[in-house]
Structure formats: structure tokens, C-alpha cells
Design an enzyme around this catalytic site. Structure first.
Site, PDB file in Angstrom:
ATOM      1  N   GLY A   6       0.826  -1.202   0.000  1.00 53.04           N
ATOM      2  CA  GLY A   6       0.000   0.000   0.000  1.00 53.04           C
ATOM      3  C   GLY A   6       0.857   1.247   0.000  1.00 53.04           C
ATOM      4  O   GLY A   6       2.093   1.196   0.109  1.00 53.04           O
ATOM      5  N   GLU A   7       0.181   2.388  -0.108  1.00 53.13           N
ATOM      6  CA  GLU A   7       0.876   3.667  -0.136  1.00 53.13           C
ATOM      7  C   GLU A   7      -0.014   4.736   0.467  1.00 53.13           C
ATOM      8  O   GLU A   7      -1.213   4.792   0.174  1.00 53.13           O
ATOM      9  CB  GLU A   7       1.248   4.029  -1.578  1.00 53.13           C
ATOM     10  CG  GLU A   7       2.006   5.330  -1.713  1.00 53.13           C
ATOM     11  CD  GLU A   7       2.488   5.584  -3.135  1.00 53.13           C
ATOM     12  OE1 GLU A   7       3.013   6.677  -3.394  1.00 53.13           O
ATOM     13  OE2 GLU A   7       2.329   4.674  -3.987  1.00 53.13           O
ATOM     14  N   GLY A   8       0.558   5.566   1.341  1.00 58.00           N
ATOM     15  CA  GLY A   8      -0.183   6.652   1.951  1.00 58.00           C
ATOM     16  C   GLY A   8       0.435   7.992   1.602  1.00 58.00           C
ATOM     17  O   GLY A   8       1.317   8.084   0.740  1.00 58.00           O
ATOM     18  N   SER A   9      -0.006   9.024   2.292  1.00 60.02           N
ATOM     19  CA  SER A   9       0.489  10.367   2.005  1.00 60.02           C
ATOM     20  C   SER A   9       1.948  10.528   2.387  1.00 60.02           C
ATOM     21  O   SER A   9       2.690  11.296   1.755  1.00 60.02           O
ATOM     22  CB  SER A   9      -0.349  11.395   2.760  1.00 60.02           C
ATOM     23  OG  SER A   9      -1.709  11.317   2.391  1.00 60.02           O
ATOM     24  N   PHE A  10       2.399   9.788   3.417  1.00 60.79           N
ATOM     25  CA  PHE A  10       3.741   9.994   3.939  1.00 60.79           C
ATOM     26  C   PHE A  10       4.673   8.798   3.767  1.00 60.79           C
ATOM     27  O   PHE A  10       5.863   8.909   4.069  1.00 60.79           O
ATOM     28  CB  PHE A  10       3.674  10.352   5.431  1.00 60.79           C
ATOM     29  CG  PHE A  10       2.947  11.636   5.701  1.00 60.79           C
ATOM     30  CD1 PHE A  10       3.594  12.851   5.599  1.00 60.79           C
ATOM     31  CD2 PHE A  10       1.607  11.634   6.040  1.00 60.79           C
ATOM     32  CE1 PHE A  10       2.927  14.037   5.842  1.00 60.79           C
ATOM     33  CE2 PHE A  10       0.927  12.815   6.289  1.00 60.79           C
ATOM     34  CZ  PHE A  10       1.586  14.029   6.180  1.00 60.79           C
ATOM     35  N   GLY A  11       4.165   7.651   3.341  1.00 59.30           N
ATOM     36  CA  GLY A  11       5.030   6.481   3.249  1.00 59.30           C
ATOM     37  C   GLY A  11       4.502   5.409   2.314  1.00 59.30           C
ATOM     38  O   GLY A  11       3.364   5.464   1.859  1.00 59.30           O
ATOM     39  N   VAL A  12       5.382   4.438   2.036  1.00 63.56           N
ATOM     40  CA  VAL A  12       5.047   3.311   1.171  1.00 63.56           C
ATOM     41  C   VAL A  12       5.306   2.025   1.962  1.00 63.56           C
ATOM     42  O   VAL A  12       6.317   1.911   2.657  1.00 63.56           O
ATOM     43  CB  VAL A  12       5.889   3.309  -0.119  1.00 63.56           C
ATOM     44  CG1 VAL A  12       5.431   2.188  -1.055  1.00 63.56           C
ATOM     45  CG2 VAL A  12       5.797   4.656  -0.822  1.00 63.56           C
ATOM     46  N   VAL A  13       4.386   1.054   1.853  1.00 64.83           N
ATOM     47  CA  VAL A  13       4.462  -0.189   2.627  1.00 64.83           C
ATOM     48  C   VAL A  13       4.692  -1.368   1.686  1.00 64.83           C
ATOM     49  O   VAL A  13       4.060  -1.462   0.634  1.00 64.83           O
ATOM     50  CB  VAL A  13       3.178  -0.406   3.448  1.00 64.83           C
ATOM     51  CG1 VAL A  13       3.281  -1.678   4.282  1.00 64.83           C
ATOM     52  CG2 VAL A  13       2.912   0.800   4.347  1.00 64.83           C
ATOM     53  N   ASP A 164      -6.193   8.308  15.381  1.00 61.14           N
ATOM     54  CA  ASP A 164      -6.533   8.025  13.983  1.00 61.14           C
ATOM     55  C   ASP A 164      -7.201   6.651  13.863  1.00 61.14           C
ATOM     56  O   ASP A 164      -6.876   5.862  12.975  1.00 61.14           O
ATOM     57  CB  ASP A 164      -5.276   8.088  13.109  1.00 61.14           C
ATOM     58  CG  ASP A 164      -5.607   8.260  11.626  1.00 61.14           C
ATOM     59  OD1 ASP A 164      -6.755   8.645  11.316  1.00 61.14           O
ATOM     60  OD2 ASP A 164      -4.728   8.003  10.782  1.00 61.14           O
TER      61      ASP A 164
END
Length: 631
Positions: A6-13, A164
Site C-alpha cells: 500500500g501507499e499513503g500520504s507519507f510512506g510506502v508499505v 486516527d
């Protein structure tokens, strides 16, 4: 490195595999989850450091509450520059590592059109659960919410507030037994050290955040980060006991409960509408329910209604405002803590209570529910058409800006708008597909239930009746597949440079508002007719014990279901015709642009005295070749 999860606003998993045996007790080939920061995003590196600290803290003081944290490793800039490798693992930054326990979140399960089928299998280990099984939904809600509350109890006892809590941050760990674990601690605040806590600063997702916005009242909040260790601990403990900042997370847990219990809140638009309504009634869930009761069928609130409204009771307690946020002169009660909420009677309600209700219901509400779904599909059909038109027009606007030499910033903004439109269209198409699956599944459930009841009374279903069930079942996932594929291709075509005057072309092809209005009126008439038929179908349920009455009921339901199938088939035909029409429009426009560009070079290349091109605007006749195009 195995794959990106996955990928978010601040990082990639990513998912990875251990290369050597013995590292932190892991074996070679064992799966792990790794996260790296997006260093080009402001604040990402700092957030990664905070998340590392929080995971260390949780692994010591709240072990088992969150995903199992293994540690971190850092790739320096020099190491990255000199590595010579181009793989993800060589990228600069602080990498966080967890043991791989699963990668499906609660949000992903809730988005499945056949919910609770997938989650029942993963969480309860049951394969015999189908959409609309209220007993299974209650059991899932009880288990998922209780697991969330157990995790929050441990986190809160460690002096941490997550800030969150939402379905996206609840991952289903598969071993040792299926359990939802809290993830993403980047927004966490520690009240023992002041880490990541600033009194007048908030980090939250507005769809899940409580009305108070801040963890504790800002006029009485200590700035713990500026205090010496023991003093910060004492001040933080005092603030925790006085203001109970953990109740911030409890509101979010209440929203998660509502999404699990009510299908209408599982979409962004549905949840946003709920939040607006709840705010309107000053966060009194019972007043919101009373104002909206006409929109709820019994099946849509079964989880909350069970146990004499135990679900409503727990949700109301979790969603109420904090005492210091309550209206003046009103009596306010504090939200329960996670530990207190776990003791609520909602978790003692027996799911078999709903199984009895389902059997007694006889499935007579299927028609009303299906009519509602069809109404939604008619509306979606019109919205898809309008969105496709808007995409085509926006593509033309962008091309016009480029041709006239507009600045890059303006073009970029318009392209961003186009991308949002394309994403919106894909969402509409996805919702259309879900609605069709929902309608067919509802009908299959009702028809199958009636068939079982008939068999118990010695009445066999006809071949036509069985054929109808087979048709509904086999076409559930494929009916709109071709349309979605063609629509997806059309979205791609709209990004090409198609030239000017697409609006004129739409007019030439007869897309007029009065036609749309007439079709919408017809749709309303269809929905109203289906609703009237529902009353007759429900009346037949009273005679269920008489074999002849059952036969008549089966014939009636078969007739009504075939009518619904015909309506969906007609809708499919209209959407296909519409899609083919749009594709023809795009081909005509692309062809016109090619001819127009060629013509500019040979005929319209002259300049006026002021240096501007003298090429005239294209007309509808220029765009549509009446000899070759059938409209």
C-alpha cells in the site's frame, strides 16, 4: 522485497522476506512488513521517527495491542548514493519493520459488495454466510469492536492516544487466531513524555474525529515537551486524570461501530452525510435516528436493534459530546472508556435472535429493498452519462489551453480537475456494479428462502423458478463487466487531444436536458410501480402454511423478479448504447483534430498583423461528418 502492499500520504508499505536466519528471532524466508518514508513530502521523515518511537513504546507497554513491531534500520544518503542498486530496499530513510500477520484492513472488507461473506470466512471461519445475514453481521460487529476496544484499553493504559482510529487502520492478523490489530501510530500522542503532543495542534481524519477537535481543552493543557522528564510525567498524568484524552479515540470507535452496523455508512458520502446530520442534532444519536427513521428498513438496522436496541445504546454513549463541549444548561455524561465499553450489554446479545427474526420474516421485504436499489441505479445511470460528458468537455478545455499557450500552472490545475473527474467516474461505475450485485443477491436470498419453505410444506419449485435463481446467481458478477471495460476505455480516450466544440457535437447527437428529464420521470414511475407491487408480495407471506398459497406466492414473486431482471437488462442496453455513442463521438473528434491540424499547416497558417492565428473556430458541421456518421 516481495511486493508493494500500500501507499499513503507519507510512506510506502511493502511485504518482504527475511534473508538470514536468527535476525530478531525470525527464520529465513519469514514474511515481514516494511515501511519507508516519502522523503520528498514535507514532514514525512519526522512522522516516521515518531511512528518508530511509538511502536517501540507499544511493544513494551501495550504488547499485543498493535501489529508486532520488530524494529527499524536506516539507509543513509551516502549508502543510497553509493549502492548502485535501483531496488526499493536501497532507498534512503528510516525503514520500520513488523512481522507479517496479514494485509487486509477492515475498510477493505467493508467495501466488498457481498459483505459479510468475506469477513465471516476470515474472522469467524465460516463459509456458509451470505449477504444479508444479519446474525453473522451482529457476530462480526461484536467481535471486531470488542477486539478494537481491547487494543485501545492497552494503548490507553500506556498513556497513549491513537488519534486516527478508523477501519483503514485495523488490519486483520491471521495468526495465532484472526484478530483485528491497530496500525499506523504516526498520529499517536504520549501523555507521559509529551511526544507528538502539542496543546493547540490536532491530527485527525475529519470523518472519524470527535467534535472537540483537541485532546484536552487548550486553555488548561500543559506543554509537556518543554518540561523535564519527571515533571512532564507528573503533569501529563494529572492532565490525563482530569481531562480523559483517551475519550477522543472512543468517539472514533463509535463511528467504526456504526459503519459495521449500517450499510449506508460504509461509503464516504454516506458517512459524511451521517456526520452532518449528527452535528445538526448536537451529537444526539437518538434524535438523529428519529429524524431519519423513514429511511431505515428493519434489515438495515437489525444489528443495532438486536437486544432491545443494545447497539443504539452503545453507539449513543460513544458518540455523545464531551461534558465541556455540551450545550449550556444541558446535563452531559462522559463517554465510556474502552475498558468500560467492553462491559456493555451489546456484547452479550445472542446473534441467534436475529436468525429467528429472519426465518419469521419470510423474505417479504425483498421487493421494497430491490425497488430502492433500482431507483439508485437509475440515478447512477444519469450521473454516469453526465460525468462522461463533463470529462469530454474538460479534455477539450485542456487542449484549448495548450494550443493557446497557457502557462503550465493553469494547465496543471485543469489536468488535476480532469483526473478528479475520471476518478469520480470510476467510483460511479463501481457503485453501479455493487448495486446490481446487491439487488441480485437480495432476490436470490428471498427466492431461495421461499423455495426452502415450500419444500418443507411439500411444494416443489418449478423449472422456471429454479432457472430464474440460476440466472440471478450466475450473472451476479458479470452483467456490467463489458460496460465497465468499455467505459474505462472511453475514460482513456477523453485524455487525448480532441479539439474544440465538443458541446456542439453533443447537441448534434441529441443529448438534451428535456430528454433526460423525461427519462428520469419514467424511472420514478418504475420505482413507484415496484413499490406498489411490494405490498402485494408482502401480503402473500401470511398464507405461507397453505401449499396452494405458497404456489401462488412463488408464481407472484417469480413474475416480480422477472420484471426487475427486465428493468436491469434494459438499463444495461441503454448504458451500452450510450457507451458506444461516446466512443463514436471520440473517434469523430479525434478525426476532426487530425484533419484540422493538417489544414492549419496548408491553409490557416497565416498570421494577422498582431501575430495571432487567424484560424476560425470549428462548427458542429465541421466536427460531425454527416455522410459517414449515423446519429
Amino acid at each position: 522485497m516481495e511486493r508493494q502492499i500500500g501507499e499513503g500520504s507519507f510512506g510506502v508499505v511493502y511485504e518482504g522476506r527475511v534473508a538470514t536466519t536468527g535476525a530478531r528471532g525470525l527464520s529465513r524466508g519469514e514474511a515481514v512488513v516494511m515501511k519507508r518514508p516519502k522523503l520528498t513530502v514535507e514532514g514525512a521523515a519526522e512522522l516516521q521517527e515518531i511512528e518508530s518511537w511509538m511502536n517501540d513504546r507499544v511493544s513494551r507497554d501495550a504488547k499485543g495491542a498493535c501489529a508486532e513491531f520488530l524494529g527499524s534500520f536506516r539507509v543513509s544518503r551516502d549508502e543510497w548514493m553509493t549502492s548502485g542498486a535501483n531496488d526499493a530496499l536501497s532507498k534512503e530513510g528510516l525503514w520500520l519493520v513488523w512481522r507479517y500477520q496479514g494485509d487486509r484492513t477492515l475498510a477493505q472488507y467493508l467495501a466488498q459488495p457481498d459483505y459479510p461473506t468475506g469477513l465471516a470466512k476470515a474472522l469467524l471461519g465460516r463459509d456458509n454466510v451470505f449477504r444479508g445475514d444479519a446474525a453473522a453481521e451482529l457476530e462480526i460487529t461484536q467481535k471486531a469492536v470488542s477486539q478494537l476496544l481491547q487494543s485501545l484499553t492497552a494503548v490507553h493504559k500506556a498513556g497513549l492516544v491513537h488519534r486516527d482510529v478508523k477501519p483503514h487502520n485495523l488490519v486483520l492478523a491471521e495468526k495465532p487466531e484472526p484478530t483485528f490489530k491497530v496500525i499506523d501510530l504516526g498520529a499517536c500522542a504520549c501523555f507521559r513524555t509529551g511526544t507528538n503532543f502539542t496543546p493547540d495542534e490536532t491530527i485527525m481524519d475529519p470523518k472519524y474525529a470527535p467534535p472537540e477537535e483537541f485532546l484536552i481543552p487548550t486553555d488548561d493543557a500543559p506543554d509537556l515537551k518543554k518540561m523535564f522528564g519527571p515533571i512532564a510525567l507528573a503533569a501529563g498524568t494529572t492532565a490525563w486524570l482530569s481531562h480523559k484524552p483517551d475519550r477522543f479515540d472512543m468517539y472514533s470507535a463509535g463511528i467504526v461501530l456504526m459503519q459495521l452496523a449500517m450499510p449506508s455508512l460504509r461509503t464516504n458520502s454516506g458517512l459524511q452525510g451521517f456526520n452532518r446530520g449528527l452535528k445538526k442534532f448536537k451529537y444526539d444519536l437518538y434524535k438523529w435516528r428519529e429524524a431519519n427513521k423513514g429511511q431505515f428498513s428493519r434489515s438495515k438496522t437489525a444489528v443495532l436493534d438486536a437486544g432491545d436496541g443494545a447497539g443504539w445504546e452503545l453507539a449513543a454513549e460513544l458518540l455523545r459530546p464531551r461534558p465541556y463541549e455540551a450545550e449550556p444548561g444541558t446535563e452531559a455524561t462522559e463517554r465510556p472508556s474502552a475498558e468500560e465499553a467492553l462491559k456493555h450489554r451489546f456484547f452479550e446479545v445472542d446473534p441467534t435472535e436475529l436468525k429467528v427474526e429472519i426465518r419469521a420474516g419470510g423474505g417479504e421485504n425483498w421487493m421494497a429493498e430491490t425497488a430502492e436499489m433500482l431507483t439508485d441505479m437509475f440515478s447512477l445511470e444519469k450521473r454516469i452519462q453526465r460525468q462522461q460528458e463533463n470529462i469530454a468537455k474538460q479534455s477539450t478545455t485542456i487542449q484549448r489551453l495548450k494550443d493557446t499557450g497557457a502557462d503550465a500552472k493553469t494547465v496543471a490545475e485543469e489536468e488535476k480537475t480532469l483526473e478528479k473527474m475520471r476518478v469520480g467516474l470510476q467510483g460511479l461505475l463501481r457503485t453501479m456494479s455493487f448495486k446490481e450485485v446487491e439487488a441480485r443477491t437480495t432476490m436470490v436470498t428471498a427466492a431461495t428462502e421461499l423455495k426452502k419453505a415450500a419444500a418443507s410444506s411439500g411444494v416443489e419449485a418449478s423449472k422456471e423458478y429454479d432457472g430464474m435463481i440460476t440466472d440471478l446467481t450466475t450473472q451476479t458478477t458479470s452483467r456490467f463487466a463489458t460496460i465497465r471495460q468499455r467505459a474505462g476505455a472511453a475514460v482513456g480516450l477523453t485524455r487525448k487531444r480532441v479539439g474544440d466544440s465538443v458541446s456542439a457535437m453533443f447537441r448534434m447527437l441529441g443529448m438534451k436536458k428535456d430528454t433526460d428529464d423525461a427519462e428520469e420521470d419514467a424511472d420514478v414511475e418504475v420505482a413507484e410501480a415496484l413499490s406498489k407491487r411490494a405490498a402485494a408480495a408482502a401480503g402473500l407471506a401470511k398464507n405461507g402454511e397453505d401449499p396452494e398459497a405458497i404456489r401462488k406466492r412463488m408464481e407472484s414473486i417469480q413474475s416480480e423478479m422477472n420484471a426487475v431482471i427486465a428493468e436491469m437488462s434494459d438499463m444495461e442496453s441503454r448504458l451500452m448504447e450510450q457507451q458506444q455513442q461516446l466512443e463514436q463521438q471520440q473517434r469523430n473528434l479525434a478525426s476532426f483534430v487530425t484533419r484540422e491540424n493538417a489544414g492549419k499547416k496548408s491553409k490557416n497558417g497565416s498570421k494577422s498583423k498582431n501575430g495571432k492565428s487567424t484560424t476560425k473556430d470549428a462548427s458542429a458541421d465541421d466536427i460531425v461528418d454527416t455522410k459517414d456518421t449515423k446519429t
